[in-house]
Write an enzyme that holds these catalytic residues in place. Sequence first.
Site, PDB file in Angstrom:
ATOM      1  N   ALA A 197       0.840  -1.200   0.000  1.00 22.52           N
ATOM      2  CA  ALA A 197       0.000   0.000   0.000  1.00 22.52           C
ATOM      3  C   ALA A 197       0.872   1.246   0.000  1.00 22.52           C
ATOM      4  O   ALA A 197       2.094   1.171   0.119  1.00 22.52           O
ATOM      5  CB  ALA A 197      -0.913  -0.001   1.229  1.00 22.52           C
ATOM      6  N   LYS A 198       0.180   2.372  -0.136  1.00 21.66           N
ATOM      7  CA  LYS A 198       0.839   3.676  -0.239  1.00 21.66           C
ATOM      8  C   LYS A 198       1.863   3.910   0.864  1.00 21.66           C
ATOM      9  O   LYS A 198       2.945   4.440   0.619  1.00 21.66           O
ATOM     10  CB  LYS A 198      -0.258   4.736  -0.125  1.00 21.66           C
ATOM     11  CG  LYS A 198      -0.021   5.960  -0.954  1.00 21.66           C
ATOM     12  CD  LYS A 198      -1.122   6.950  -0.672  1.00 21.66           C
ATOM     13  CE  LYS A 198      -1.564   7.652  -1.933  1.00 21.66           C
ATOM     14  NZ  LYS A 198      -2.896   8.206  -1.837  1.00 21.66           N
ATOM     15  N   ARG A 199       1.514   3.509   2.085  1.00 20.26           N
ATOM     16  CA  ARG A 199       2.429   3.811   3.200  1.00 20.26           C
ATOM     17  C   ARG A 199       3.775   3.114   3.051  1.00 20.26           C
ATOM     18  O   ARG A 199       4.739   3.435   3.726  1.00 20.26           O
ATOM     19  CB  ARG A 199       1.773   3.461   4.538  1.00 20.26           C
ATOM     20  CG  ARG A 199       1.507   2.010   4.724  1.00 20.26           C
ATOM     21  CD  ARG A 199       0.603   1.757   5.926  1.00 20.26           C
ATOM     22  NE  ARG A 199       0.010   0.451   5.824  1.00 20.26           N
ATOM     23  CZ  ARG A 199       0.621  -0.673   6.136  1.00 20.26           C
ATOM     24  NH1 ARG A 199       1.865  -0.632   6.592  1.00 20.26           N
ATOM     25  NH2 ARG A 199       0.031  -1.832   5.986  1.00 20.26           N
TER      26      ARG A 199
END
Length: 323
Positions: free
Chosen positions: A251-253
Amino acid sequence: MLCGRFAPTPSGVLHLGNALTALLSWLHVRRAGGRYILRIEDIDRARSRAELARQACDDLRWLGLDWDEGPGAGGPHGPYYQSERTELYAEALARLQAAGHLYPCYCSRAQLMAIASAPHGLAAEGPVYPGTCRRLTPEERRAREAGGKTPSLRFALPDEPVAFVDLVAGPQHFPPGAGGDFVVRRADGVIGYQLAVVVDDALMGVTHVLRGGDLLDSTPRQILLYRALGWPVPQFGHLPLLLGPDGARLAKRHGAVTLAGIRAAGTRPEAVAGHLAYLAGLIDRPEPVRPQELIPCFDLARIPREPVRVPQETIAALNGGIG
Ligand code: GLU
Protein backbone atom coordinates in the site's frame (compact mmCIF):
# COMPACT_ATOMS: atom_id res chain seq x y z
CA MET A 1 -5.52 -20.45 -30.14
CA LEU A 2 -4.65 -19.60 -26.54
CA CYS A 3 -6.22 -16.32 -25.48
CA GLY A 4 -5.53 -14.34 -22.31
CA ARG A 5 -6.39 -10.92 -21.01
CA PHE A 6 -5.77 -8.18 -18.47
CA ALA A 7 -8.87 -6.48 -17.12
CA PRO A 8 -8.18 -3.46 -14.91
CA THR A 9 -10.90 -1.51 -13.11
CA PRO A 10 -10.31 2.23 -13.67
CA SER A 11 -11.30 3.29 -10.17
CA GLY A 12 -7.68 3.86 -9.21
CA VAL A 13 -4.23 3.96 -10.81
CA LEU A 14 -2.35 0.74 -11.54
CA HIS A 15 -0.10 -0.36 -8.70
CA LEU A 16 2.79 -2.81 -8.68
CA GLY A 17 0.46 -5.75 -8.03
CA ASN A 18 -1.58 -4.89 -11.14
CA ALA A 19 1.67 -4.50 -13.09
CA LEU A 20 2.78 -7.98 -11.99
CA THR A 21 -0.55 -9.49 -13.07
CA ALA A 22 -0.39 -7.65 -16.40
CA LEU A 23 3.23 -8.66 -17.04
CA LEU A 24 2.72 -12.35 -16.20
CA SER A 25 -0.56 -12.73 -18.10
CA TRP A 26 1.08 -11.01 -21.11
CA LEU A 27 4.16 -13.26 -20.93
CA HIS A 28 1.97 -16.35 -20.69
CA VAL A 29 0.16 -15.41 -23.89
CA ARG A 30 3.24 -14.22 -25.77
CA ARG A 31 5.16 -17.38 -24.87
CA ALA A 32 2.35 -19.45 -26.37
CA GLY A 33 1.99 -17.23 -29.45
CA GLY A 34 -1.60 -16.47 -28.42
CA ARG A 35 -3.96 -13.51 -28.49
CA TYR A 36 -3.85 -10.89 -25.72
CA ILE A 37 -6.80 -8.68 -24.83
CA LEU A 38 -7.00 -5.55 -22.71
CA ARG A 39 -10.47 -4.95 -21.29
CA ILE A 40 -11.50 -1.97 -19.19
CA GLU A 41 -13.81 -3.05 -16.35
CA ASP A 42 -15.72 0.18 -15.90
CA ILE A 43 -19.11 -1.41 -15.34
CA ASP A 44 -19.56 0.48 -12.11
CA ARG A 45 -19.60 3.90 -13.72
CA ALA A 46 -19.97 5.74 -10.47
CA ARG A 47 -16.57 4.43 -9.37
CA SER A 48 -14.78 4.49 -12.74
CA ARG A 49 -13.08 7.43 -14.43
CA ALA A 50 -12.24 7.71 -18.12
CA GLU A 51 -8.89 9.38 -17.44
CA LEU A 52 -7.86 6.47 -15.22
CA ALA A 53 -8.64 4.05 -18.07
CA ARG A 54 -6.45 6.15 -20.38
CA GLN A 55 -3.72 6.26 -17.79
CA ALA A 56 -3.85 2.46 -17.35
CA CYS A 57 -3.30 1.99 -21.10
CA ASP A 58 -0.47 4.50 -21.04
CA ASP A 59 1.20 2.88 -18.00
CA LEU A 60 1.02 -0.57 -19.62
CA ARG A 61 2.57 0.70 -22.86
CA TRP A 62 5.27 2.45 -20.86
CA LEU A 63 6.08 -0.84 -19.15
CA GLY A 64 6.54 -2.42 -22.59
CA LEU A 65 3.32 -4.40 -22.94
CA ASP A 66 1.03 -4.42 -25.95
CA TRP A 67 -2.31 -6.00 -26.78
CA ASP A 68 -3.86 -7.51 -29.90
CA GLU A 69 -7.36 -6.38 -28.98
CA GLY A 70 -8.58 -3.58 -26.78
CA PRO A 71 -8.51 0.21 -26.49
CA GLY A 72 -6.52 1.69 -29.33
CA ALA A 73 -6.08 -1.69 -31.02
CA GLY A 74 -9.69 -2.51 -31.90
CA GLY A 75 -10.55 -6.13 -32.62
CA PRO A 76 -13.50 -8.37 -33.48
CA HIS A 77 -14.75 -8.92 -29.92
CA GLY A 78 -15.40 -5.33 -28.87
CA PRO A 79 -16.42 -3.11 -27.38
CA TYR A 80 -13.58 -3.46 -24.87
CA TYR A 81 -15.11 -1.18 -22.26
CA GLN A 82 -17.65 -2.91 -20.02
CA SER A 83 -19.74 0.27 -19.88
CA GLU A 84 -20.47 -0.29 -23.60
CA ARG A 85 -21.44 -3.95 -23.26
CA THR A 86 -24.65 -3.65 -21.24
CA GLU A 87 -26.81 -5.32 -23.93
CA LEU A 88 -24.66 -8.43 -23.81
CA TYR A 89 -25.06 -8.62 -20.04
CA ALA A 90 -28.82 -8.10 -20.34
CA GLU A 91 -29.04 -11.04 -22.77
CA ALA A 92 -27.16 -13.34 -20.41
CA LEU A 93 -29.27 -12.15 -17.50
CA ALA A 94 -32.46 -12.90 -19.44
CA ARG A 95 -31.20 -16.40 -20.23
CA LEU A 96 -30.37 -17.09 -16.61
CA GLN A 97 -33.75 -15.77 -15.55
CA ALA A 98 -35.65 -17.84 -18.12
CA ALA A 99 -33.85 -20.96 -16.93
CA GLY A 100 -34.87 -20.26 -13.33
CA HIS A 101 -31.41 -19.51 -11.93
CA LEU A 102 -32.28 -16.08 -10.47
CA TYR A 103 -34.55 -14.71 -7.77
CA PRO A 104 -35.35 -11.18 -6.61
CA CYS A 105 -33.82 -10.12 -3.30
CA TYR A 106 -35.47 -7.37 -1.29
CA CYS A 107 -33.01 -7.30 1.59
CA SER A 108 -31.87 -3.80 2.47
CA ARG A 109 -28.29 -2.77 2.95
CA ALA A 110 -28.96 -2.60 6.70
CA GLN A 111 -30.22 -6.18 6.73
CA LEU A 112 -27.20 -7.29 4.78
CA MET A 113 -24.91 -5.46 7.20
CA ALA A 114 -26.59 -7.30 10.07
CA ILE A 115 -25.40 -10.61 8.67
CA ALA A 116 -21.88 -9.26 8.23
CA SER A 117 -20.82 -10.98 11.42
CA ALA A 118 -21.68 -14.39 9.98
CA PRO A 119 -18.61 -16.48 9.12
CA HIS A 120 -17.19 -15.65 5.72
CA GLY A 121 -17.34 -18.49 3.23
CA LEU A 122 -15.31 -16.79 0.53
CA ALA A 123 -12.84 -14.25 1.79
CA ALA A 124 -12.95 -11.89 -1.18
CA GLU A 125 -16.69 -11.89 -1.38
CA GLY A 126 -17.88 -10.56 1.96
CA PRO A 127 -20.44 -12.24 4.18
CA VAL A 128 -22.42 -15.22 3.02
CA TYR A 129 -26.00 -14.38 2.08
CA PRO A 130 -28.21 -16.71 4.12
CA GLY A 131 -30.78 -17.10 1.33
CA THR A 132 -33.56 -15.12 3.04
CA CYS A 133 -35.34 -14.07 -0.16
CA ARG A 134 -34.80 -17.43 -1.87
CA ARG A 135 -37.23 -18.94 0.64
CA LEU A 136 -39.99 -16.34 0.33
CA THR A 137 -43.46 -17.71 -0.32
CA PRO A 138 -45.31 -16.22 -3.31
CA GLU A 139 -47.44 -14.15 -0.89
CA GLU A 140 -44.40 -12.79 0.89
CA ARG A 141 -42.84 -11.91 -2.45
CA ARG A 142 -45.99 -10.10 -3.56
CA ALA A 143 -46.08 -8.17 -0.30
CA ARG A 144 -42.51 -7.02 -0.81
CA GLU A 145 -43.20 -6.05 -4.42
CA ALA A 146 -46.17 -4.02 -3.29
CA GLY A 147 -43.73 -2.06 -1.11
CA GLY A 148 -42.40 -0.61 -4.37
CA LYS A 149 -38.76 -1.36 -3.65
CA THR A 150 -36.67 -2.45 -6.64
CA PRO A 151 -35.05 -5.79 -5.84
CA SER A 152 -31.59 -6.95 -6.71
CA LEU A 153 -31.29 -10.25 -8.58
CA ARG A 154 -29.38 -13.15 -7.04
CA PHE A 155 -28.03 -16.29 -8.61
CA ALA A 156 -29.36 -19.34 -6.74
CA LEU A 157 -26.36 -21.60 -6.21
CA PRO A 158 -27.06 -25.14 -7.40
CA ASP A 159 -26.47 -27.95 -4.94
CA GLU A 160 -23.19 -29.04 -6.47
CA PRO A 161 -19.52 -28.76 -5.52
CA VAL A 162 -17.01 -26.93 -7.70
CA ALA A 163 -13.54 -28.32 -8.24
CA PHE A 164 -10.83 -27.07 -10.57
CA VAL A 165 -7.07 -27.19 -10.90
CA ASP A 166 -5.65 -23.71 -10.68
CA LEU A 167 -2.67 -23.22 -13.01
CA VAL A 168 -0.70 -21.58 -10.20
CA ALA A 169 -2.38 -22.44 -6.89
CA GLY A 170 -3.07 -26.11 -7.71
CA PRO A 171 -6.21 -28.18 -6.99
CA GLN A 172 -9.16 -26.30 -5.50
CA HIS A 173 -12.36 -27.67 -4.04
CA PHE A 174 -15.43 -25.73 -2.93
CA PRO A 175 -18.40 -27.49 -1.29
CA PRO A 176 -21.98 -26.96 -2.54
CA GLY A 177 -23.30 -23.53 -1.65
CA ALA A 178 -19.88 -22.03 -0.89
CA GLY A 179 -20.15 -18.27 -0.53
CA GLY A 180 -23.95 -18.20 -0.74
CA ASP A 181 -26.21 -16.85 -3.48
CA PHE A 182 -24.63 -13.78 -5.06
CA VAL A 183 -25.97 -10.64 -6.73
CA VAL A 184 -25.87 -10.58 -10.54
CA ARG A 185 -27.81 -7.32 -10.87
CA ARG A 186 -27.86 -4.70 -8.16
CA ALA A 187 -31.04 -2.87 -7.22
CA ASP A 188 -29.68 0.21 -9.02
CA GLY A 189 -29.43 -1.84 -12.23
CA VAL A 190 -25.64 -2.27 -12.25
CA ILE A 191 -24.58 -5.76 -13.36
CA GLY A 192 -22.47 -7.65 -10.83
CA TYR A 193 -18.77 -8.21 -11.49
CA GLN A 194 -19.15 -12.00 -11.57
CA LEU A 195 -21.63 -12.00 -14.41
CA ALA A 196 -19.95 -9.26 -16.43
CA VAL A 197 -16.56 -10.94 -16.30
CA VAL A 198 -18.00 -14.32 -17.34
CA VAL A 199 -19.94 -12.84 -20.26
CA ASP A 200 -16.86 -10.92 -21.39
CA ASP A 201 -14.36 -13.76 -21.08
CA ALA A 202 -16.74 -16.20 -22.80
CA LEU A 203 -17.69 -13.92 -25.70
CA MET A 204 -14.12 -12.73 -26.18
CA GLY A 205 -12.94 -16.34 -26.46
CA VAL A 206 -10.60 -16.15 -23.45
CA THR A 207 -9.12 -19.61 -22.82
CA HIS A 208 -6.82 -18.72 -19.90
CA VAL A 209 -7.72 -16.32 -17.10
CA LEU A 210 -4.56 -15.29 -15.24
CA ARG A 211 -5.37 -12.73 -12.55
CA GLY A 212 -4.63 -11.65 -9.00
CA GLY A 213 -4.87 -14.20 -6.22
CA ASP A 214 -7.51 -12.11 -4.44
CA LEU A 215 -10.00 -13.36 -7.05
CA LEU A 216 -9.45 -17.07 -6.43
CA ASP A 217 -12.59 -17.10 -4.29
CA SER A 218 -14.65 -15.62 -7.12
CA THR A 219 -13.81 -18.48 -9.42
CA PRO A 220 -16.32 -21.10 -8.15
CA ARG A 221 -19.11 -18.57 -8.68
CA GLN A 222 -17.90 -17.83 -12.18
CA ILE A 223 -17.62 -21.53 -13.01
CA LEU A 224 -21.24 -22.01 -11.93
CA LEU A 225 -22.27 -19.14 -14.21
CA TYR A 226 -20.39 -20.73 -17.14
CA ARG A 227 -22.23 -23.99 -16.46
CA ALA A 228 -25.62 -22.27 -16.19
CA LEU A 229 -25.03 -20.40 -19.46
CA GLY A 230 -23.73 -23.51 -21.23
CA TRP A 231 -20.33 -22.01 -22.05
CA PRO A 232 -16.97 -23.82 -21.92
CA VAL A 233 -15.07 -23.04 -18.71
CA PRO A 234 -11.63 -21.47 -19.27
CA GLN A 235 -8.52 -22.40 -17.31
CA PHE A 236 -7.78 -20.23 -14.29
CA GLY A 237 -4.47 -19.25 -12.76
CA HIS A 238 -4.27 -16.98 -9.71
CA LEU A 239 -1.07 -15.00 -9.44
CA PRO A 240 0.62 -14.11 -6.15
CA LEU A 241 -0.38 -10.92 -4.41
CA LEU A 242 2.38 -8.49 -3.46
CA LEU A 243 2.93 -7.68 0.19
CA GLY A 244 4.91 -4.85 1.75
CA PRO A 245 8.13 -5.51 3.72
CA ASP A 246 5.97 -5.86 6.86
CA GLY A 247 3.84 -8.63 5.36
CA ALA A 248 0.71 -6.43 4.99
CA ARG A 249 -0.84 -5.92 1.58
CA LEU A 250 1.33 -3.54 -0.45
CA ALA A 251 0.00 0.00 0.00
CA LYS A 252 0.84 3.68 -0.24
CA ARG A 253 2.43 3.81 3.20
CA HIS A 254 5.14 1.46 1.92
CA GLY A 255 6.29 4.13 -0.60
CA ALA A 256 5.26 4.96 -4.17
CA VAL A 257 3.84 1.64 -5.29
CA THR A 258 1.79 2.89 -8.24
CA LEU A 259 3.20 2.86 -11.75
CA ALA A 260 2.41 6.58 -11.99
CA GLY A 261 4.42 7.30 -8.83
CA ILE A 262 7.30 5.09 -9.95
CA ARG A 263 7.38 6.81 -13.35
CA ALA A 264 7.30 10.21 -11.67
CA ALA A 265 10.34 9.20 -9.62
CA GLY A 266 12.27 8.84 -12.90
CA THR A 267 12.59 5.05 -12.75
CA ARG A 268 12.99 3.24 -16.08
CA PRO A 269 10.37 0.70 -17.16
CA GLU A 270 13.11 -1.94 -17.55
CA ALA A 271 13.91 -1.58 -13.84
CA VAL A 272 10.24 -2.22 -12.95
CA ALA A 273 10.04 -5.24 -15.26
CA GLY A 274 13.29 -6.59 -13.83
CA HIS A 275 12.14 -6.34 -10.22
CA LEU A 276 8.75 -7.86 -11.01
CA ALA A 277 10.28 -10.74 -12.97
CA TYR A 278 12.69 -11.40 -10.10
CA LEU A 279 9.88 -11.38 -7.52
CA ALA A 280 7.97 -13.81 -9.74
CA GLY A 281 10.91 -16.21 -9.87
CA LEU A 282 11.58 -15.78 -13.60
CA ILE A 283 15.12 -14.37 -13.32
CA ASP A 284 17.87 -14.85 -10.74
CA ARG A 285 18.72 -11.20 -10.17
CA PRO A 286 16.58 -8.04 -10.31
CA GLU A 287 18.39 -6.60 -13.30
CA PRO A 288 16.74 -4.26 -15.81
CA VAL A 289 15.05 -6.16 -18.62
CA ARG A 290 12.44 -5.52 -21.29
CA PRO A 291 9.27 -7.64 -21.06
CA GLN A 292 9.99 -8.86 -24.59
CA GLU A 293 13.27 -10.38 -23.39
CA LEU A 294 11.47 -12.30 -20.65
CA ILE A 295 9.27 -14.28 -23.04
CA PRO A 296 11.69 -17.24 -23.39
CA CYS A 297 12.10 -17.62 -19.59
CA PHE A 298 8.40 -17.53 -18.77
CA ASP A 299 7.21 -20.68 -17.04
CA LEU A 300 4.05 -20.92 -14.93
CA ALA A 301 5.76 -23.57 -12.79
CA ARG A 302 8.21 -20.93 -11.49
CA ILE A 303 5.53 -18.55 -10.23
CA PRO A 304 5.23 -18.66 -6.42
CA ARG A 305 1.92 -19.97 -5.05
CA GLU A 306 2.10 -17.82 -1.95
CA PRO A 307 1.92 -14.02 -1.68
CA VAL A 308 5.30 -12.38 -2.29
CA ARG A 309 6.92 -9.84 0.04
CA VAL A 310 8.51 -6.85 -1.69
CA PRO A 311 11.69 -5.93 0.20
CA GLN A 312 12.28 -2.35 1.34
CA GLU A 313 15.33 -2.06 -0.97
CA THR A 314 13.15 -2.87 -3.97
CA ILE A 315 10.64 -0.19 -3.07
CA ALA A 316 13.49 2.28 -2.50
CA ALA A 317 15.05 1.39 -5.86
CA LEU A 318 11.73 1.87 -7.66
CA ASN A 319 11.27 5.21 -5.95
CA GLY A 320 14.26 6.75 -7.61
CA GLY A 321 17.08 5.02 -5.81
CA ILE A 322 19.45 2.67 -7.55
CA GLY A 323 17.85 0.38 -10.09
N1 GLU B 1 -11.33 -5.92 -12.82
C1 GLU B 1 -10.75 -6.78 -11.81
C2 GLU B 1 -9.72 -5.99 -11.02
O1 GLU B 1 -9.24 -4.97 -11.47
C3 GLU B 1 -10.11 -8.00 -12.39
C4 GLU B 1 -11.09 -8.97 -12.87
C5 GLU B 1 -10.50 -10.24 -13.43
O2 GLU B 1 -9.33 -10.26 -13.79
O3 GLU B 1 -11.25 -11.21 -13.53
O4 GLU B 1 -9.37 -6.41 -9.93
